[in-house]
Design an enzyme around this catalytic site. Structure first.
Site, PDB file in Angstrom:
ATOM      1  N   ARG A  48       0.825  -1.228   0.000  1.00  0.00           N
ATOM      2  CA  ARG A  48       0.000   0.000   0.000  1.00  0.00           C
ATOM      3  C   ARG A  48       0.852   1.268   0.000  1.00  0.00           C
ATOM      4  NH1 ARG A  48      -3.152  -3.012   3.602  1.00  0.00           N
ATOM      5  NH2 ARG A  48      -4.893  -4.026   2.532  1.00  0.00           N
ATOM      6  N   LYS A  57       2.176  11.368 -11.219  1.00  0.00           N
ATOM      7  CA  LYS A  57       1.197  10.534 -11.927  1.00  0.00           C
ATOM      8  C   LYS A  57       1.878   9.239 -12.329  1.00  0.00           C
ATOM      9  CE  LYS A  57      -2.265  13.452 -14.124  1.00  0.00           C
ATOM     10  NZ  LYS A  57      -2.888  13.776 -15.414  1.00  0.00           N
ATOM     11  N   GLU A  63       7.313  17.492 -25.721  1.00  0.00           N
ATOM     12  CA  GLU A  63       6.804  17.880 -24.390  1.00  0.00           C
ATOM     13  C   GLU A  63       7.501  19.154 -23.897  1.00  0.00           C
ATOM     14  OE1 GLU A  63       4.206  16.243 -23.036  1.00  0.00           O
ATOM     15  OE2 GLU A  63       4.365  14.098 -23.464  1.00  0.00           O
ATOM     16  N   LYS A 108       6.415  22.551 -14.903  1.00  0.00           N
ATOM     17  CA  LYS A 108       5.548  21.463 -14.449  1.00  0.00           C
ATOM     18  C   LYS A 108       5.419  21.464 -12.931  1.00  0.00           C
ATOM     19  CE  LYS A 108       4.092  16.753 -14.808  1.00  0.00           C
ATOM     20  NZ  LYS A 108       4.060  15.511 -15.563  1.00  0.00           N
ATOM     21  N   GLU A 148      -5.040  17.230 -10.102  1.00  0.00           N
ATOM     22  CA  GLU A 148      -5.758  17.596 -11.329  1.00  0.00           C
ATOM     23  C   GLU A 148      -7.241  17.827 -11.118  1.00  0.00           C
ATOM     24  OE1 GLU A 148      -4.323  15.651 -14.866  1.00  0.00           O
ATOM     25  OE2 GLU A 148      -6.189  16.062 -15.906  1.00  0.00           O
ATOM     26  N   ARG A 161      -3.947  21.648 -13.596  1.00  0.00           N
ATOM     27  CA  ARG A 161      -3.037  20.602 -14.056  1.00  0.00           C
ATOM     28  C   ARG A 161      -3.455  20.007 -15.392  1.00  0.00           C
ATOM     29  NH1 ARG A 161       0.153  15.906 -10.643  1.00  0.00           N
ATOM     30  NH2 ARG A 161       1.095  14.950 -12.471  1.00  0.00           N
ATOM     31  N   ASN A 213      -2.237  18.424 -20.379  1.00  0.00           N
ATOM     32  CA  ASN A 213      -2.740  17.497 -21.390  1.00  0.00           C
ATOM     33  C   ASN A 213      -2.858  18.138 -22.766  1.00  0.00           C
ATOM     34  OD1 ASN A 213      -3.073  15.354 -19.546  1.00  0.00           O
ATOM     35  ND2 ASN A 213      -4.958  16.291 -18.805  1.00  0.00           N
ATOM     36  N   HIS A 226      -2.752  16.067 -25.786  1.00  0.00           N
ATOM     37  CA  HIS A 226      -2.744  14.667 -25.362  1.00  0.00           C
ATOM     38  C   HIS A 226      -4.043  13.933 -25.655  1.00  0.00           C
ATOM     39  CE1 HIS A 226       1.046  15.675 -23.533  1.00  0.00           C
ATOM     40  NE2 HIS A 226       1.193  14.453 -23.050  1.00  0.00           N
ATOM     41  N   HIS A 245      -3.293  10.728 -27.469  1.00  0.00           N
ATOM     42  CA  HIS A 245      -3.618   9.403 -26.927  1.00  0.00           C
ATOM     43  C   HIS A 245      -4.499   8.615 -27.886  1.00  0.00           C
ATOM     44  CE1 HIS A 245      -2.851  10.523 -22.407  1.00  0.00           C
ATOM     45  NE2 HIS A 245      -1.736  10.344 -23.097  1.00  0.00           N
ATOM     46  N   HIS A 282       4.858   8.068 -28.104  1.00  0.00           N
ATOM     47  CA  HIS A 282       4.028   9.011 -27.363  1.00  0.00           C
ATOM     48  C   HIS A 282       4.278  10.469 -27.756  1.00  0.00           C
ATOM     49  CE1 HIS A 282       1.717  10.598 -23.991  1.00  0.00           C
ATOM     50  NE2 HIS A 282       2.757  11.338 -23.651  1.00  0.00           N
TER      51      HIS A 282
HETATM   52  N1  NAD Z   1       3.315  10.225 -15.671  1.00  0.00           N
HETATM   53  C1  NAD Z   1       3.278  11.301 -16.426  1.00  0.00           C
HETATM   54  O1  NAD Z   1       3.016  12.402 -15.930  1.00  0.00           O
HETATM   55  C2  NAD Z   1       3.597  11.190 -17.894  1.00  0.00           C
HETATM   56  C3  NAD Z   1       3.785  12.334 -18.657  1.00  0.00           C
HETATM   57  C4  NAD Z   1       4.114  12.186 -19.993  1.00  0.00           C
HETATM   58  C5  NAD Z   1       4.262  10.925 -20.551  1.00  0.00           C
HETATM   59  N2  NAD Z   1       4.052   9.832 -19.775  1.00  0.00           N
HETATM   60  C6  NAD Z   1       4.218   8.487 -20.315  1.00  0.00           C
HETATM   61  O2  NAD Z   1       5.573   8.312 -20.686  1.00  0.00           O
HETATM   62  C7  NAD Z   1       5.644   7.298 -21.677  1.00  0.00           C
HETATM   63  C8  NAD Z   1       6.587   7.727 -22.772  1.00  0.00           C
HETATM   64  O3  NAD Z   1       7.868   7.942 -22.197  1.00  0.00           O
HETATM   65  P1  NAD Z   1       9.180   7.728 -23.095  1.00  0.00           P
HETATM   66  O4  NAD Z   1       9.005   8.460 -24.348  1.00  0.00           O
HETATM   67  O5  NAD Z   1      10.315   8.014 -22.228  1.00  0.00           O
HETATM   68  O6  NAD Z   1       9.051   6.183 -23.471  1.00  0.00           O
HETATM   69  P2  NAD Z   1       9.957   4.916 -23.098  1.00  0.00           P
HETATM   70  O7  NAD Z   1      10.102   4.744 -21.652  1.00  0.00           O
HETATM   71  O8  NAD Z   1       9.366   3.802 -23.876  1.00  0.00           O
HETATM   72  O9  NAD Z   1      11.377   5.293 -23.704  1.00  0.00           O
HETATM   73  C9  NAD Z   1      11.501   5.431 -25.095  1.00  0.00           C
HETATM   74  C10 NAD Z   1      12.589   4.486 -25.641  1.00  0.00           C
HETATM   75  O10 NAD Z   1      13.854   5.015 -25.292  1.00  0.00           O
HETATM   76  C11 NAD Z   1      14.642   4.031 -24.645  1.00  0.00           C
HETATM   77  N3  NAD Z   1      15.533   4.752 -23.756  1.00  0.00           N
HETATM   78  C12 NAD Z   1      15.217   5.385 -22.596  1.00  0.00           C
HETATM   79  N4  NAD Z   1      16.285   6.027 -22.121  1.00  0.00           N
HETATM   80  C13 NAD Z   1      17.307   5.786 -22.980  1.00  0.00           C
HETATM   81  C14 NAD Z   1      18.654   6.190 -23.039  1.00  0.00           C
HETATM   82  N5  NAD Z   1      19.189   7.020 -22.126  1.00  0.00           N
HETATM   83  N6  NAD Z   1      19.413   5.737 -24.065  1.00  0.00           N
HETATM   84  C15 NAD Z   1      18.888   4.951 -25.014  1.00  0.00           C
HETATM   85  N7  NAD Z   1      17.612   4.550 -25.030  1.00  0.00           N
HETATM   86  C16 NAD Z   1      16.828   4.971 -24.011  1.00  0.00           C
HETATM   87  C17 NAD Z   1      13.668   3.108 -24.021  1.00  0.00           C
HETATM   88  O11 NAD Z   1      14.218   1.830 -23.824  1.00  0.00           O
HETATM   89  C18 NAD Z   1      12.544   3.087 -25.059  1.00  0.00           C
HETATM   90  O12 NAD Z   1      12.847   2.177 -26.061  1.00  0.00           O
HETATM   91  C19 NAD Z   1       4.243   7.060 -22.158  1.00  0.00           C
HETATM   92  O13 NAD Z   1       3.768   5.850 -21.664  1.00  0.00           O
HETATM   93  C20 NAD Z   1       3.466   8.221 -21.568  1.00  0.00           C
HETATM   94  O14 NAD Z   1       2.109   7.894 -21.322  1.00  0.00           O
HETATM   95  C21 NAD Z   1       3.714   9.944 -18.468  1.00  0.00           C
END
Ligand code: NAD
Ligand code: NAD
Lengths: 382, 382
Positions: A124, A146, A188, A229, A239, A243, A247, A250, A254, A269
């Site tokens: 938890r 988030k 972003e 942010k 949110e 907040r 989006n 987004h 999405h 993404h």
């Molecule tokens: N929680 C939140 O507030 C929030 C905000 C925005 C996006 N997101 C989420 O984030 C995700 C997208 O994040 P992302 O774009 O980082 O995706 P990801 O984690 O899939 O990373 C993208 C790719 O880069 C690779 N990678 C990561 N770091 C690396 C590095 N230093 N060197 C080489 N390769 C590397 C990963 O293995 C992957 O193949 C989505 O699921 C999205 O919904 C969440």
């Protein structure tokens, strides 16, 4: 130790710091030990990041005398599934971390969301540290608490608010990121300009090549993004209002991810967000909220950087307006059948519109789809 | 409308009321509509409860003009799994309930824990109503906001704190509960006496037949139990201290459930708690904390009621001391290798001991196991 840029996230007893700078990974041990000297660590990462950077992290933890184990998942959005979530929880519990120990999310946004959610619910609630390794994760997903996974009905529909205890953004690990993923994260970064900071957007239009190249401009862009942010999150942690501005782009983005089956070969993404932001600006112009020049300026900048800006650029297309509308109405931002969208009155003048007519959106999307697949080569190079 | 007993749970903006009395199910519609007039409801229940009581609930909701859909799972502890959790989340999302709508947990503790956890994480938190239908759920699991599922490493290792908006405990639905399940719930009723209310334990020793029979004594026992739990939860919502007292008998009990594979034919939760409470009192006596008469008095009362009180009564046995210790150390209540147990100085004088020597527990359990299977018939009748 290096002197990173520090951005506080002010949330009462849940406050924490984001440190930003090159070489932080090698200092992770010292910095985490300062926070929790006795803690045992369970690192969650993906195979890409593990291959490139886990040794550096592990050495740093060893030097600081911190015990650690690692749970590894496949890279990519598909890991934000119930199945992988269950496996990660079971594996984390098997490491026998206890309530005062730490889960370390070491990777991009997928790892941050997945490991953060696991940390939120194991026993938890366990403490966790974000070590974001993608640009997107450093400027967005690692900040604000988030966490979550995807449902087959839509992205991030299952999750929790769970703030990390520390965020370490080592800007030099971004050097191994592919150009495509770097650009995706850049979408972003640009978003913060478009939300409420026209001057930052102007700065990006002039300096984006320096941001890409690394060094001081990159760190500055990341710090400005995190500060933006952190401010929004501090004012509206869960949110209930402001907040939602984060989006921007987004809801469309999405939906595009959903109809392309979260297949990163077709769309990642940040690319969905790039196209989504252009659509949000075009739709705002269509509604007479901003000038026609606004979406053109947004699209021009993102295209110059190398991001896709039109649905037609997605390899294999993006299905029908119906499919997109189904995805949109299943997204979180729905209230009694009216849609909530982030719209804008100009660059840096976004606002929350919570009474958007679904029919108008469908009409707009149908038109965009009618433009057909793009003649230009899809932007999915390295 | 009937005039139920009302027990407030005072938790700031998360405060809510427990209503206790016969016939509340038929009033669920009016009472929920008073809370959320426009809400759509997604009911989670199990096939047993659905077969016996869903029609009454549905009629009541229909009369109040509340739209509702139902998600049904198999009865039993096995439904508190990652697999069922994922299915329930997906099905709930498919009903298209939105953030202001309500999840209704309609069943025993399994349903309350499972549906409550789903409500905690769908769209990062939906409101929910508890309509507990087992004695155990009415006096314990529906109150206080602990929700969760089981890991293969132990019970309730994955979950969230998520308070309901309302608890409706219809005491007449208990008439369809099997005697065995009623007795299992009774173990948790007796627990409140053993924790900190010797007078209540004495009252139960005199009046337990009336509690079993139904009517005013049953309602009173349920109300006293809820008041006791509500008080503890109000003082310590997230179990940083006193709330741990509610785990009296549960560390042993959970271990017994684990080694018997959560097989309800062999042991149900309340039975594990009954044996666990006797063990906790015996272990306290062994450590010289209370007199030898204390565990005897506890065992005598629980046995009179028809509950198992010795490991030897579990059909098929309870494995080895090693297996039990593995389960115990994987339970939540561990800190740096020392065990946290609820021990006692006498009836109603329990306390948190957070430095119990695992070797002493193992020795104690090995002895208990050496007593061998019980000659008496196992208590698993209807
Ligand atoms: N929680 C939140 O507030 C929030 C905000 C925005 C996006 N997101 C989420 O984030 C995700 C997208 O994040 P992302 O774009 O980082 O995706 P990801 O984690 O899939 O990373 C993208 C790719 O880069 C690779 N990678 C990561 N770091 C690396 C590095 N230093 N060197 C080489 N390769 C590397 C990963 O293995 C992957 O193949 C989505 O699921 C999205 O919904 C969440
Ligand atoms: N969240 C908490 O604070 C908390 C506290 C104590 C126990 N628990 C959990 O509660 C669970 C045990 O609860 P339980 O004993 O209610 O188990 P349960 O939900 O499995 O119910 C026991 C059986 O009774 C049946 N049943 C329920 N209501 C009935 C009725 N009115 N008529 C006929 N049959 C009925 C069910 O279908 C089931 O077969 C365990 O998983 C335990 O971990 C949680």
């Amino acid at each position: 130790m290096t002197s990173p840029i520090t951005v506080p996230v002010v949330l009462g007893e849940r406050s924490y710091e984001i440190s930003i700078g090159p070489g932080l990974l090698a200092e992770a041990g010292t910095r985490i030990a300062a926070l929790a000297p006795q803690a045992r660590l369970a690192i969650v990462t993906d195979t890409n990041v593990a291959g490139l950077h886990l040794a550096t992290l592990a050495e740093s933890l060893d030097r600081a005398g911190l015990a650690h184990q690692t749970v590894t998942v496949e890279p990519g959005e598909a890991s934000k599934s119930f199945t992988t979530f269950a496996r990660v929880c079971e594996d984390l519990i098997a490491t026998r971390v206890e309530r005062g120990d730490l889960v370390v999310a070491f990777g991009g946004g997928v790892i941050g969301d997945l490991a953060g959610f696991a940390a939120a619910v194991i026993r938890r609630g366990m403490r966790f540290v974000q070590i974001p390794t993608s640009l997107l994760a450093q400027v967005d997903s690692s900040v604000g608490g988030k966490t979550g996974i995807n449902s087959r009905h839509g992205k991030n529909l299952v999750g929790a608010f769970h703030q990390p205890s520390l965020v370490l953004a080592d800007t030099s690990v971004l050097d191994t990121l592919s150009k495509r993923e770097f650009r995706a994260g850049y979408a972003e970064v640009a978003k913060y300009g478009l939300i409420n900071d026209a001057a930052f957007f102007g700065w990006l239009e002039r300096r984006w090549r320096d941001v890409m190249a690394g060094g001081a401009a990159r760190e500055e862009a990341i710090a400005i993004s995190c500060r933006s942010k952190a401010g929004i999150v501090a004012r509206d942690e869960t949110e209930t209002g402001e907040r939602a501005l984060l989006n921007l782009g987004h809801t469309f983005g999405h939906a595009l991810e959903a109809v392309t089956g979260y297949d990163s070969r077709r769309l990642v993404h940040g690319e969905g967000v790039a196209i989504g932001m252009v659509l949000a600006h075009e739709f705002s112009a269509r509604l007479g909220l901003c000038s026609q020049e606004t979406p053109s300026r947004v699209a021009a900048h993102l295209a110059e950087v190398g991001l896709p800006t039109r649905i037609g650029q997605i390899p294999g297309g993006a299905g029908s307006a119906d499919a997109l509308m189904t995805a949109i109405t299943q997204d979180k931002k729905v209230k009694r059948g009216r849609l909530t969208f982030i719209l804008t009155r100009g660059i840096g003048e976004s606002f929350i519109a919570d009474d958007v007519d679904p029919a108008a959106v469908r009409h707009f999307l149908a038109e965009k789809l009618a433009d057909g697949p793009d003649a230009a080569a899809p932007v999915t190079g390295p």
